[in-house]
Design an enzyme around this catalytic site. Structure first.
Site, PDB file in Angstrom:
ATOM      1  N   CYS A  41      38.168  40.435  41.033  1.00 14.31           N
ATOM      2  CA  CYS A  41      37.196  41.436  40.562  1.00 14.31           C
ATOM      3  C   CYS A  41      35.927  40.762  40.031  1.00 14.31           C
ATOM      4  CB  CYS A  41      37.769  42.279  39.431  1.00 14.31           C
ATOM      5  SG  CYS A  41      39.468  42.782  39.643  1.00 14.31           S
ATOM      6  N   ASP A  42      36.083  39.694  39.268  1.00 11.32           N
ATOM      7  CA  ASP A  42      34.953  39.165  38.490  1.00 11.32           C
ATOM      8  C   ASP A  42      34.455  37.796  38.937  1.00 11.32           C
ATOM      9  OD1 ASP A  42      35.149  41.416  36.879  1.00 11.32           O
ATOM     10  OD2 ASP A  42      36.644  40.476  35.577  1.00 11.32           O
ATOM     11  N   CYS A  85      41.048  39.024  36.066  1.00  9.90           N
ATOM     12  CA  CYS A  85      41.050  39.327  37.508  1.00  9.90           C
ATOM     13  C   CYS A  85      39.960  38.537  38.223  1.00  9.90           C
ATOM     14  CB  CYS A  85      40.853  40.828  37.722  1.00  9.90           C
ATOM     15  SG  CYS A  85      40.777  41.287  39.462  1.00  9.90           S
TER      16      CYS A  85
END
Ligand code: NAP
Length: 313
Positions: free
Chosen positions: A135-136, A132
Site C-alpha cells: 500500500c505505502d 503494508c
C-alpha cells in the site's frame, strides 16, 4: 430479516472457498466483509506459493477467487459483524448495517498486524509508519526505510521494498530469522538490504511532520543508537480478529478460534477457518483447504438438522 443457509464472515481466500463449496452444494450463501473481498491477499504483491501459478498478484487472485465463489449464486454484502446469537437450529448475525439469519455460520475473519507498542508508533501512523508495504511502499521510492521483524512478512515485504527504496534496513530482535529459507536466501543476496541483529527498536523518531528514523538498543551489549529512515514498516506478528466472538466460548487464551478437523467450533453450526483458527501454518493454501472442508461440513450439518426436523414431525 434476510435468511440464508450459510453466512460466511470474512471474504478472504478461506471465506471465499467456504462460500464456493456451500453454494455449489446448492445452499444459499452470503459472504459478509467490512472491506473489499480478498483480505490480506490484496496487500501482497507477488504470491509464489499458491499452486497453479508461478507467481500471481494478490489482487488478481482475489478477483479470480471472488468470481469463482459467486458463480453458483453466493452473494456478497458489506457489513461489520458485531456478534453472532446462537438460537440452536439457527443463528442471528448482527452487523452495523442490520441483522441476518442463517442455519450455519463460517467465521473467516483472519488476523491483523500487531503493533510494536513503542513511542512514536501511533503519532507517525500514516506519516511514515506503515504495516503494508504494497500500500505505502511507493511513497518511499529512492529513500531509506526500516523494516522491523524476522518472520515471513518482514522478509517478504523487505524484499518488495528493496525494489523501490534506496536502502532497506531489517532490524530483528534475535540473530536468526524465522522466515522461510527461500526468502532468507533472497534477502541475504540483495545488495539493498542490510540486517541489524539482536536489536530492539525503542522509539520511532520524527519531526513535526514525518518519520526521520528509529532509536535502537542492542539487547546483547546494551548499546543504543539511531538509524535514519523516511519509512518504518512493522511486521512483528499478527493478532486474531475475534473481538466479536469472545463471549461465545470458542477462542483460546490468545483469542484464536479452536476447531476440530472438520472446522467445527464448540458451538454446533458455527465453523471457523483460515488465519483466525488456532493452527500452526497460516497460508493462503491452508485457508483455502479449511474453506473447502467448512463449506462441505456446513452442508452436512444442515442436512442433519433437516433430518432431525423431519423425524420430529
Ligand atoms: P510471525 O511469523 O509471528 O513473525 C513475527 C516476527 O516479529 C518474528 O520474527 C518475531 O521475532 C518478531 N517480533 C515479535 N514481537 C516482536 C517485538 N515486540 N519486537 C520485535 N520483534 C518482534 O509473523 P508474520 O511474519 O507476520 O507471519 C504471520 C503468519 O503469516 C505466519 O504464519 C507466516 O508464515 C504467514 N505468512 C506467510 C507468508 C508466505 O508464505 N509467503 C508471507 C507472510 C506471512 P522472533 O522471531 O524472535 O519471535
Amino acid at each position: 430479516m434476510k435468511n440464508y443457509d450459510v453466512i460466511v464472515i470474512g471474504a478472504g481466500p478461506g471465506g471465499m472457498t467456504g462460500a464456493l463449496y456451500a453454494s455449489r452444494a446448492n445452499l444459499s450463501v452470503l459472504m459478509l466483509d467490512r472491506g473489499i473481498y480478498g483480505g490480506q491477499m490484496n496487500n501482497t504483491a507477488a504470491i509464489e506459493n499458491y499452486p497453479g501459478f508461478k507467481s500471481v498478484l494478490g489482487p488478481d487472485l482475489s478477483k479470480d477467487m471472488y468470481d469463482g465463489a459467486t458463480q453458483f449464486g453466493a452473494e456478497f454484502a458489506y457489513g461489520s459483524v458485531e456478534n453472532i446469537e446462537d438460537h440452536g437450529d439457527y443463528k442471528i448475525v448482527k452487523t452495523d448495517d442490520g441483522d441476518y439469519k442463517a442455519g450455519a455460520v463460517i467465521i473467516a475473519t483472519g488476523s491483523e498486524y500487531k503493533k510494536l507498542g513503542v513511542p512514536g508508533e501511533d503519532k507517525f501512523g500514516g506519516r511514515g509508519v506503515s504495516y503494508c508495504a504494497v500500500c505505502d511502499g511507493a511513497f518511499f521510492k529512492n529513500r531509506e526505510v526500516v523494516v522491523i521483524g524476522g518472520g515471513d512478512s518482514a522478509i517478504e515485504e523487505g524484499l518488495y521494498l528493496a525494489g523501490l527504496a534506496s536502502k532497506v534496513t531489517i532490524i530483528h530482535r534475535r540473530d536468526q530469522l524465522r522466515a522461510q529459507k527461500i526468502l532468507q536466501d533472497r534477502a541475504f543476496a540483495n545488495d539493498k538490504i542490510e540486517f541489524v541483529w539482536n536489536t530492539n527498536v525503542t522509539e520511532i523518531l520524527g519531526d513535526d511532520m514525518k518519520v526521520t528514523g528509529v532509536a535502537t538498543k542492542n539487547n546483547q551489549t546494551g548499546e543504543t543508537g539511531e538509524i535514519a529512515a523516511s519509512g518504518v514498516f512493522i511486521y512483528v506478528g499478527t493478532l486474531p480478529m475475534t473481538s466479536s466472538f469472545t463471549t461465545m466460548g470458542i477462542t483460546d487464551d490468545a483469542g484464536w478460534i479452536k476447531t476440530d478437523n472438520d472446522m467445527a467450533t464448540a458451538v454446533p453450526g458455527v465453523f471457523a477457518i483460515g488465519d483466525v483458527r488456532q493452527k500452526t501454518l497460516r497460508q493462503i493454501t491452508t485457508a483455502v483447504g479449511d474453506g473447502g472442508i467448512a463449506g462441505q461440513e456446513a452442508f452436512s450439518y444442515l442436512e442433519t438438522l433437516k433430518d432431525k426436523t423431519a423425524s420430529a414431525q
